[in-house]
Design an enzyme around this catalytic site. Sequence first.
Site, short mmCIF file in Angstrom:
data_model
loop_
_atom_site.label_atom_id
_atom_site.label_comp_id
_atom_site.label_asym_id
_atom_site.label_seq_id
_atom_site.Cartn_x
_atom_site.Cartn_y
_atom_site.Cartn_z
N GLY A 57 -2.87 0.71 -1.93
CA GLY A 57 -1.91 0.40 -0.70
C GLY A 57 -1.91 1.51 0.03
N GLU A 58 -0.87 1.93 0.77
CA GLU A 58 -0.76 2.99 1.63
C GLU A 58 -0.26 4.05 1.03
OE1 GLU A 58 -2.29 4.00 4.46
OE2 GLU A 58 -3.49 2.18 4.25
N SER A 59 -1.05 5.24 0.61
CA SER A 59 -0.25 6.61 -0.10
C SER A 59 0.76 7.06 0.62
CB SER A 59 -1.46 7.16 -0.46
OG SER A 59 -2.18 7.97 0.94
N CYS A 109 -7.61 3.75 -5.71
CA CYS A 109 -7.33 3.90 -4.14
C CYS A 109 -6.23 4.72 -3.94
CB CYS A 109 -7.58 2.74 -3.42
SG CYS A 109 -7.86 2.74 -1.59
N ARG A 140 -9.05 11.80 1.81
CA ARG A 140 -8.43 10.47 2.01
C ARG A 140 -9.05 9.00 2.51
NH1 ARG A 140 -2.83 9.78 4.75
NH2 ARG A 140 -3.00 7.51 4.37
N ILE A 170 -11.80 -0.29 0.13
CA ILE A 170 -11.21 -0.58 1.25
C ILE A 170 -10.45 0.54 1.69
CG2 ILE A 170 -9.16 -1.78 2.47
CD1 ILE A 170 -11.07 -3.92 0.95
N ARG A 171 -11.15 1.23 2.93
CA ARG A 171 -10.66 2.48 3.54
C ARG A 171 -10.40 3.51 2.42
NH1 ARG A 171 -7.53 3.08 8.46
NH2 ARG A 171 -6.11 4.23 7.21
N HIS A 221 -10.95 -0.88 -6.10
CA HIS A 221 -9.79 -1.66 -6.39
C HIS A 221 -10.48 -2.60 -7.38
CE1 HIS A 221 -7.28 -0.68 -3.14
NE2 HIS A 221 -8.53 -0.65 -2.32
N GLU A 244 -8.40 -4.40 -9.19
CA GLU A 244 -7.48 -5.36 -8.99
C GLU A 244 -8.13 -6.42 -8.27
OE1 GLU A 244 -7.13 -2.33 -7.78
OE2 GLU A 244 -5.76 -2.50 -6.12
#
Lengths: 296, 202
Positions: free
Chosen positions: B46-48, B77, B107, B144-145, B182, B184
């Site tokens: 997600g977004e940290s 991630c 990051r 992903i990023r 990921h 997941e």
Amino acid sequence: MMEPITGTFTVKSGLAEMLKGGVIMDVTNAEQARIAEEAGAVAVMALERVPADIRAEGGVARMSDPEKILEIMDAVTIPVMAKVRIGHFVEAQILEYLGVDFIDESEVLTPADEENHINKWDFKVPFVCGCRNLGEALRRINEGAAMIRTKGEAGTGDVVEAVRHARAVLGEIRRLQSMAPEEMFTYAKEIGAPYQLVRMTAEMGRLPVVNFAAGGIATPADAALMMQLGVDGVFVGSGIFKSGNPARRAAAIVKAVTHYRDPAILAEVSRNLGEPMVGRTVESMSDDERIAHRGW
Amino acid sequence: MKIGVLALQGAFREHILKLQALGVQASEVRLPEHLQGLDGLIIPGGESTTMGKLAESFGLLEPLKSFTRHQPAWGTCAGLILLANRAVRQKKGGQPLIGGLDITVDRNFFGRQVDSFEADLDVPALAEVAQPEDPEGPFHAIFIRAPAVVEVGPNVQVLTRLPGQGPIVAVREGHLLGTAFHPELSNDLRFHRFFLRMVRER
């Protein structure tokens, strides 16, 4: 072992998966972008004008100045999205070159093509597209969209259309699940969507990609309403930076999306937010003032 | 066994589905009281910055720190970033971290979304947990990023790197596990099996 590969549909739809349970906020400069990031936004939408101003000022609305978009990309570490006109694949090529993380092929801008959307399979950058119903959502996914948002009516602060479109999509999926297989062929034809995607949606019980709500969300309660209806997250456009206290409202909407089923938290975060955006009721607008019907 | 998945934001649902596929009870963690009675915790992608902010706002940061000090935890991630002791290229003004893994993460090491990728990883440790129904050979990973681990302390075990002596993308230190990608989102349960074995061994 295969070589690392970029731009696959898996990595495109994967970014949308990571945005779930989050709020994507419209911002028009670096300062607003930092306020949004600080409030906990999962991404920002870089714009020259928010939809409420596009409405007020009129004229042709186009892709933002790249200078503006780069300024915002430089200001934050979260993903940056930007909008292109429906069908304007050259604006999309430019945004992909700039390195934006997601492109919104958006009805908020003036359409460039009244028959065709962009062939989104041609791009390494993922696209999000608007929809008002299941057929429209599946047509966009067929064109390569990696994420869907229900359209609502942008720049109004009136949540009624967002609710209508989310209920349409989610209700149609529920009806689809009760259909006999042979009925799905006819249904696919009726809604103008590819049969394979109709069947996949029926099997999954949801859209094959992440689905956010947009267009008219202005309060924490609006955001939680959309989440309880069953969307994966929300876009908030004019609702934040056209309000009295953007930083506070932005943080409150982020909290409301995480705790959307908890009335105690929703009550707490809704307190003392200052003036909401003034808003316009969709009911009072003439047909040609509405933008949700753009896109086909 | 009961595993919690931090559900502030991100791909928590996908982790829960994987755990359920393995017959494990899984629950969502949004508030400090949701940590009660858990045997392990997964922090999803997600977004940290969003997760850190929400954890801070609802008094969850300290309870998460004390939970992960003794109990098994796995970050994927954004979760890897949150479990790192040090992160570079944070947002302006810094961001809250849980910490625990003696590593430095970068990051957005691989760049922006257009640089996100899929790759096959050779992860020898997974052989210990693989079942006959699992895929054989490399783990097909989705980045992903993604962050990467750019520095590891003496007690950190490097589980895998990108092919060709690339950057470190999976680590274990005692009861803590971190992956830059990921699992997941992959059609492969081996990393989840690996974490569940860490929980059972605890």
